[in-house]
Design an enzyme around this catalytic site. Structure first.
Site, PDB file in Angstrom:
ATOM      1  N   LYS A 191     -66.172 -14.113  29.613  1.00  0.00           N
ATOM      2  CA  LYS A 191     -65.682 -13.578  28.344  1.00  0.00           C
ATOM      3  C   LYS A 191     -65.743 -14.684  27.303  1.00  0.00           C
ATOM      4  O   LYS A 191     -65.142 -15.744  27.470  1.00  0.00           O
ATOM      5  CB  LYS A 191     -64.243 -13.084  28.517  1.00  0.00           C
ATOM      6  CG  LYS A 191     -63.634 -12.574  27.220  1.00  0.00           C
ATOM      7  CD  LYS A 191     -62.271 -11.953  27.447  1.00  0.00           C
ATOM      8  CE  LYS A 191     -61.629 -11.549  26.140  1.00  0.00           C
ATOM      9  NZ  LYS A 191     -60.320 -10.916  26.346  1.00  0.00           N
ATOM     10  N   LYS A 244     -68.830 -10.162  28.543  1.00  0.00           N
ATOM     11  CA  LYS A 244     -68.268  -9.603  27.321  1.00  0.00           C
ATOM     12  C   LYS A 244     -68.335 -10.624  26.201  1.00  0.00           C
ATOM     13  O   LYS A 244     -67.997 -11.777  26.433  1.00  0.00           O
ATOM     14  CB  LYS A 244     -66.808  -9.231  27.595  1.00  0.00           C
ATOM     15  CG  LYS A 244     -66.038  -8.762  26.399  1.00  0.00           C
ATOM     16  CD  LYS A 244     -64.579  -8.669  26.729  1.00  0.00           C
ATOM     17  CE  LYS A 244     -63.828  -8.233  25.502  1.00  0.00           C
ATOM     18  NZ  LYS A 244     -62.416  -8.217  25.686  1.00  0.00           N
TER      19      LYS A 244
HETATM   20  C1  PBG Z   1     -57.316  -9.026  25.490  1.00  0.00           C
HETATM   21  C2  PBG Z   1     -58.587  -8.350  25.179  1.00  0.00           C
HETATM   22  C3  PBG Z   1     -59.398  -8.458  24.042  1.00  0.00           C
HETATM   23  C4  PBG Z   1     -60.415  -7.521  24.198  1.00  0.00           C
HETATM   24  C5  PBG Z   1     -60.227  -6.906  25.426  1.00  0.00           C
HETATM   25  N1  PBG Z   1     -59.102  -7.456  26.022  1.00  0.00           N
HETATM   26  C6  PBG Z   1     -59.236  -9.259  22.808  1.00  0.00           C
HETATM   27  C7  PBG Z   1     -59.290 -10.722  22.821  1.00  0.00           C
HETATM   28  O1  PBG Z   1     -59.546 -11.369  23.819  1.00  0.00           O
HETATM   29  O2  PBG Z   1     -58.992 -11.260  21.760  1.00  0.00           O
HETATM   30  C8  PBG Z   1     -61.512  -7.232  23.210  1.00  0.00           C
HETATM   31  C9  PBG Z   1     -62.083  -5.861  23.253  1.00  0.00           C
HETATM   32  C10 PBG Z   1     -62.882  -5.442  22.079  1.00  0.00           C
HETATM   33  O3  PBG Z   1     -63.116  -6.205  21.126  1.00  0.00           O
HETATM   34  O4  PBG Z   1     -63.296  -4.282  22.083  1.00  0.00           O
HETATM   35  N2  PBG Z   1     -57.395 -10.343  25.832  1.00  0.00           N
END
Ligand code: PBG
Length: 320
Positions: A191, A244
């Protein structure tokens, strides 16, 4: 003379040699549930996406069912936030109650529960904070506790998105110890610290109140490190790995797909959705054509599972 165009002469021919297909079973639809009553809040930056209170969740569940989507990814937004994210692991928290409601109403629906503290902490970071630092090891027991609480509520899959080191092992151990050996883990393995999460933070009320997430989420420039993240989550016992965001990271998806034998998910994130919706609303692009091309690209890059806010539309288009 070689004539590759022979493969394209008719729809039937093109259909026969098509290498990549999207199936409804590939799709996961993200949902936002918020504490309160009679709420259906539109997310301005994500047209078509809403926050629902539990008493109005059925409207959305009916749409999921009608579209024929079989899996959802659930995000809870509590009324009360504190330094340690207490609502995240409260058995009576909004997310836990929503899961119980969903499993009762649609037992066959696969409920994936996002595990992260950022929606539940007053500072908006994904872990505990001390002196401006996001603590790793101290956060792990809370993530494990949250996972057990969500599994107890009926979640089929636990999806840690916090990017703390060692969380998959900590969560797996806690789930097993509490009798949830069949509860699956889908780890947000690679991520990246991405600008594409902007609209989500409005939807989930989870923007950090200071600093950024760069000390725990990955540097967008790193491909090899993404492989290490995936391999390390596999070693710790994840069942599914994830990359992601999706679109600026298709090369990472391809490489992870080539280097591992695990089911691979891609998260087509909020900013990627918003860009398409904004251009479509202006009449600048053909939404259906572009969304299907995006889905195909993600799958061709090697993902099996696609988490996307377009899921209900895609499922409907596939049935046309
Ligand atoms: C929580 C989380 C996030 C997303 C999914 N889980 C945001 C982040 O890490 O700031 C992003 C999902 C999206 O942008 O659709 N940590």
């Amino acid at each position: 003379m070689h004539r590759l165009r022979r493969l394209r002469v008719s729809e039937t021919m093109r259909d026969m040699v098509r290498e990549t297909r999207i199936d409804k079973s590939d799709l996961v639809y993200p949902m936002f549930v918020i504490e309160g009553e009679n709420i259906r809040n539109p997310i301005d930056s994500m047209p078509g996406i809403y926050q629902y209170s539990i008493d109005r969740l059925d409207e959305e569940l009916d749409r999921v069912k009608e579209a024929g989507v079989h899996a959802v990814l659930l995000f809870g937004i509590p009324a009360h936030k504190d330094e340690v994210g207490s609502e995240a692991y409260n058995d009576e928290g909004v997310t836990q109650r929503a899961i119980r409601h969903m499993k009762k109403r649609m037992p066959e629906l696969l409920v994936i529960a996002d595990v992260c503290l950022c929606e539940y902490t007053s500072h908006g970071h994904c872990g505990l904070v001390c002196g401006g630092e996001i603590l790793n090891d101290e956060t792990l027991p809370l993530l494990a506790k949250m996972s057990v609480s969500l599994a107890k509520a009926g979640a089929d899959v636990i999806a840690p998105s916090d990017m703390m080191d060692g969380r998959v092992a900590a969560i797996r151990e806690a789930l097993d110890e509490n009798g949830f050996c069949n509860t699956m883990i889908m780890a947000y393995s690679a991520k990246f610290a991405s600008g594409f999460y902007g609209p989500f933070r409005e939807a989930a009320h989870s923007a950090p109140s200071f600093g950024d997430r760069k000390t725990y989420q990955m540097d967008p420039a790193n491909r090899k490190e993404a492989i290490r993240e995936c391999l390390s989550d596999i070693e710790e016992g994840t069942d599914v790995i994830m990359v992601k965001p999706a679109l600026s990271y298709l090369d990472v998806l391809r490489e992870v797909a080539d280097r591992t034998d695990y089911p691979l998910a891609a998260y087509n994130v909020s900013g990627e959705y918003s860009m398409v919706k904004a251009a479509a609303a202006n009449g600048w692009i053909d939404e259906k054509k572009i969304v299907m091309e995006i889905m195909t690209g993600i799958k061709r890059a090697g993902a099996k599972i696609i988490i996307t806010y377009h899921a209900l539309d895609v499922a409907k288009w596939l049935s046309e």
